[in-house]
Design an enzyme around this catalytic site. Structure first.
Site, mmCIF file in Angstrom:
data_model
loop_
_atom_site.group_PDB
_atom_site.id
_atom_site.type_symbol
_atom_site.label_atom_id
_atom_site.label_comp_id
_atom_site.label_asym_id
_atom_site.label_seq_id
_atom_site.Cartn_x
_atom_site.Cartn_y
_atom_site.Cartn_z
ATOM 1 C CE LYS A 496 11.813 8.023 -1.045
ATOM 2 N NZ LYS A 496 12.621 8.132 0.107
ATOM 3 N NE ARG A 594 16.919 5.380 5.244
ATOM 4 C CZ ARG A 594 16.390 6.045 4.663
ATOM 5 N NH1 ARG A 594 14.990 6.257 5.190
ATOM 6 N NH2 ARG A 594 16.567 6.690 3.660
ATOM 7 C CG HIS A 623 18.458 10.420 3.508
ATOM 8 N ND1 HIS A 623 18.084 11.371 2.750
ATOM 9 C CD2 HIS A 623 17.405 10.010 4.109
ATOM 10 C CE1 HIS A 623 16.661 11.461 2.737
ATOM 11 N NE2 HIS A 623 16.486 10.568 3.686
ATOM 12 N NE ARG A 680 19.127 11.515 -1.709
ATOM 13 C CZ ARG A 680 20.144 11.986 -0.890
ATOM 14 N NH1 ARG A 680 21.220 12.363 -1.318
ATOM 15 N NH2 ARG A 680 19.850 11.999 0.258
ATOM 16 C CE1 TYR A 722 -19.328 -6.705 9.107
ATOM 17 C CE2 TYR A 722 -17.797 -5.140 8.304
ATOM 18 C CZ TYR A 722 -18.731 -6.229 8.270
ATOM 19 O OH TYR A 722 -18.453 -7.046 6.949
ATOM 20 C CB CYS A 770 -16.545 -1.975 5.731
ATOM 21 S SG CYS A 770 -18.169 -1.585 6.650
ATOM 22 C CG MET A 771 -11.659 -5.004 3.187
ATOM 23 S SD MET A 771 -11.809 -6.931 2.661
ATOM 24 C CE MET A 771 -11.364 -7.791 4.447
ATOM 25 C CG ASP A 772 -14.138 -4.062 0.140
ATOM 26 O OD1 ASP A 772 -13.017 -4.253 -0.112
ATOM 27 O OD2 ASP A 772 -14.990 -5.245 0.108
#
Ligand SMILES: *Cc1c(COP(=O)(O)O)cnc(C)c1O
Length: 829
Positions: A496, A594, A623, A680, A722, A770-772
């Site tokens: 998953k 859950r 689980h 699992r 920034y 920063c973002m990138d």
């Protein structure tokens, strides 16, 4: 030399039989020996040895092998199949039978056979000798590092009449093993590389270990070894027969080949060597001691084989460290590239083709292959063998590059599509590569053909931030867990969340190869994607959405049913489609709160399921909420008890068997008694052990890294980034790196919270992420330069440290890595 027939095999196995043999096909030709049904080629000529192995019992795969066309079997358990047209030998021990057959094969050859052993360096010395001698000799050698009780016989079996020299490795881990390997290899020349700590635990002391290794050379005419071993362990040598010529090498005057380091510089060393009446100089392109010693073993062998010192000097200068890494890369147009520029000879092609087969499975297989140089084989033999191998591997398209392969084009008539080009540039100009799509492409060429150009052309342009996934480590972790389980316990692997962030298809493909029993994904579309990639394993979908039920059924995905709403809408759809006995999985809530049916529903649910034919309960599971926390063990036991209670209702109501499972990674390690029928496996596959019990055996299978875009020198009083959050108090070197919060490098790591690794040193983040991008302080790493790789994490400690700094768990870090971060898969093949 006559080929092996079944009747001839019988003469060897006769004395080992424990039941009367079946010989329906006495005249059949046997060419291949096989211990693993995953690599069947030329099934009709294959003799399969069913070996009860560490991970799997070969006897389980007999029917599969038969189905694929294998007709000859050596077994050690009773034969209970009723195939009419087979040869079967039942023996006491199939490994011994394999060894006996290999020894009989070996005894038919009268060529120099070199046996190589030692604690390290065996593979390197073997590969270097191959490179050094291939011009004069047609050489057979162990593939990869096939040096075990099974690997050695399989290697020796490869000897063919046209071979003129054999190089075989022998590795042992405990007393008694070497005598068996000696009988199979029967080396005429021995090379002992060194004695180190490896496998010390299998022996009382180093002298005993050395004595054991020396048993490989009982029948050798010559033994090459570092002279210091004689000084260190004098008693070990007494057992060696007097006829063995000692070719020891070292700096001491008593060494038969004596050397002295004249000069060391950045790229290598210059040595003076004296052997018998000859004195000469060598330049070795290495500075580390291990490589120098390995090269000296090779030099000594060349001297023994009467090579002229000038030839030796010229050739050893060209030796290179071995890189055996075969890279699996994402290509453009949904292609997958297997880039194997490590070497270009028949054996390594064999290895690369098996990687291609495992990776590609049902997808179209394309091989780009250059002329093979310096194999020592006549071209007609060489290209005939290559054609056989390509055909057996199911290659659809061959793209040959080079004059010789073009000349032998007619040999490849069994390959559906063949294209030949005289050179790499004519191939690139032809535009053919631009038409390949949805294929697995193996690229394998001699260095002079510069196939890196092809790889560059076909590769998706690599983003600067990479998540590299080591498939071998995944396999290793899988086996570590597998070994802890009862052999009959099945494994469902959770892939998953994009395979815990690492990439779902590649991981799933590897798991099919490892024969995992089940996969589980979170959503239907993930399962559909796996089916589209040719994954045929059963797949459970944990959150099946009603609007995707049709797709789910069309792709034979198996839903988890966790309440009456999901159950009845799924059952209705199955009924409408007129299907019956559709496999489903029933989730029981025992305390996780859950998903899952509640305690008061179990009994009625079991009865309801028993009274209908549309759904078949494939498994019942629960689980655990806190399997990793000892403080909650009594809660966990209570969950397990409730689970067993639930299973009883199902057992009573249903008149067919179903699987029961409860354990996740932590549970597998901490509650082995609750394995039931299946477990699992999740995060432990990637190398994280939430229970801490097995952590030392596991290794992190992923590495996140980026690179330096720019380096700036800033002055005291300047700010960075920034919001000017960071103020320099002194002159500093600041590097900007290509990872930001959009890649999953969270903003909370700003200003000293985050740490990354440059040239092995931990350095802090400065300023806001920063973002990138973000900035790091490399003042303490003067060697850092633009373009250098920066590690975010590559081992468990670093990943845990990062999780702690963010107040989270490794799961969240792994699954939070941005989807634009390039995933690169590789194997050490
Ligand atoms: C994710 C998951 C697992 C695996 O958990 P790990 O802790 O990663 O081993 C097992 N079962 C279910 C139902 C899950 O959702």
């Amino acid at each position: 030399m006559e080929e092996w027939t079944a009747a001839r095999v019988h003469t060897v196995l006769e004395s080992l039989l424990t039941a009367s043999p079946r010989l329906a096909l006495p005249q059949a030709i046997i060419r291949q020996l096989l211990t693993d049904t995953r690599s069947i080629q030329k099934a009709a000529h294959t003799l399969f040895f069913a070996i009860p192995g560490k991970h799997y019992d070969g006897h389980r795969f007999i029917a599969e092998a038969y189905e694929k066309g294998v007709r000859h079997f050596v077994v050690q358990k009773e034969w209970h199949h009723d195939f009419p047209d087979v040869n079967v030998w039942q023996v006491k021990n199939t490994v011994e039978a394999l060894q006996a057959l290999a020894a009989a094969h070996r005894s038919r050859f009268h060529i120099p056979v070199v046996g190589i052993t030692g604690s390290n360096g065996k593979t390197i010395v073997k590969e270097w000798l191959f490179m050094l001698l291939a011009q004069e000799y047609s050489i057979v050698r162990s593939p990869k590092s096939f040096n075990s009780q099974i690997g050695v016989p399989l290697s020796v079996w490869q000897m063919r009449p046209y071979h003129q020299l054999a190089l075989f490795e022998a590795g042992i881990s405990q007393s008694g093993e070497m005598e068996r390997l000696e009988r199979i290899i029967r080396p005429t020349v021995g090379i002992l590389t060194n004695i180190g700590a490896a496998h010390d635990s299998g022996f009382p002391n180093r002298t005993t270990k050395l004595q054991e290794k020396l048993k490989l050379f009982t029948h050798a005419r010559c033994l090459i070894y570092p002279s210091k071993l004689k000084e260190l362990y004098p008693e070990a040598w007494e057992q060696l027969p007097a006829h063995v010529y000692h070719l020891s090498w070292g700096t001491h005057p008593s060494a038969v080949m004596q050397y002295k380091v004249l000069e060391e510089h950045k790229e290598g060393v210059r040595l003076a060597v004296r052997y018998q009446a000859q004195s000469f100089h060598l330049h070795l392109p290495f500075i580390d001691e291990a490589s120098i010693e390995n090269a000296l073993s090779a030099v000594a062998f060349m001297l023994y084989m009467d090579y002229h010192p000038e030839v030796i000097a010229a050739r050893v200068q060209r030796l290179r460290p071995l890189s055996m890494r075969m890279e699996v890369k994402q290509g453009v147009r949904h292609n997958v590239l297997i880039d194997d520029s490590y070497s270009n000879d028949v054996e390594s092609l064999h290895v690369a083709l098996s990687v291609l087969q495992h990776q590609a499975q049902e997808r179209r297989k394309v091989v780009v292959l250059s002329d093979m140089l310096e194999t020592g084989l006549p071209h007609s033999v060489l290209y005939h063998r290559i054609a056989e191998m390509l055909e057996a591997a199911g290659v659809y398209t061959l793209i040959g590059v080079g004059e010789n392969i073009c000349l032998h084009r007619s040999f490849f008539s069994a390959i559906p599509e063949v294209h030949c080009f005289p050179s790499t540039s004519t191939l690139l100009e032809s535009g053919l590569l631009d038409r390949l799509h949805h294929s697995h492409i193996l690229i394998k060429g001699a260095r002079k053909f510069a196939f890196e150009q092809l790889v560059r052309h076909l590769e998706q342009h690599l983003h600067r931030t990479l998540l590299e996934v080591n498939l071998d480590t995944l396999m290793h972790n899988y086996h570590c867990v597998r070994r802890r389980l009862h052999p009959a316990t099945k494994i469902m692997v959770m892939v998953k969340a994009f395979g815990y962030g690492s990439g779902i298809e590649e991981v799933a493909r590897m798991l099919s190869f490892l024969r995992a029993d089940y996969l589980a994904v979170a959503y239907t579309d993930e399962g559909v994607r796996l089916r589209e990639q040719g994954i045929t394993l059963p797949i459970m979908v944990m959150n099946p959405e009603a609007d995707a039920f049709e797709a789910l059924i069309e792709h034979r995905l198996e839903p988890e049913l966790y309440n009456h709403r999901v159950l009845s809408s799924f059952q209705t759809l199955v009924e409408m489609r007129g299907e019956s006995a559709y496999p489903v999985h029933i989730k029981i809530d025992t305390g996780m709160r859950r998903l899952g049916f509640e305690q008061n529903e179990w009994k009625a649910l079991a009865q309801h399921l028993a009274q209908q034919q549309h759904l078949k309960v494939e498994s019942v599971f629960t689980h655990l909420a806190a399997a990793d926390e000892p403080a909650h063990d009594s809660f966990t036991r209570h969950q397990l008890q409730l689970f067993e209670e639930a299973c009883l209702y199902f057992r009573e109501a249903l008149h067919y068997p179903f699987l029961r499972h409860a354990l996740n990674s932590a549970g597998i390690l901490r509650f082995p008694e609750a394995q039931y029928d299946m477990v699992r496996l999740g995060i432990a596959l990637y190398g994280i052990d939430p229970s801490q019990l097995l952590q030392e055996e596991l290794a992190l299978a992923v590495r996140l890294s980026t690179n330096i875009a720019q380096i700036k020198h800033i002055q005291a009083g300047e700010s960075v980034g920034y919001g000017r959050r960071f103020m320099a108090e002194k002159p500093m070197h600041i590097a900007t790196i290509n990872i930001g919060y959009a890649d999953g490098f969270r903003r909370a790591l700003s200003n000293g919270r985050g740490v990354v690794y440059v040239h092995g040193k931990a350095v802090p983040v400065v300023g806001n992420v920063c973002m990138d991008m973000c900035m790091i302080d490399v003042s303490e790493v003067p060697e850092a330069k633009e373009g250098d790789r920066v590690i975010i994490f590559e081992n468990v400690e670093q990943l845990k440290e990062l999780s702690q700094r963010l107040g989270t768990i490794p799961y969240e870090i792994l699954t939070g890595i941005g989807s634009r971060v390039k995933r690169v898969f590789y194997t050490d093949a």
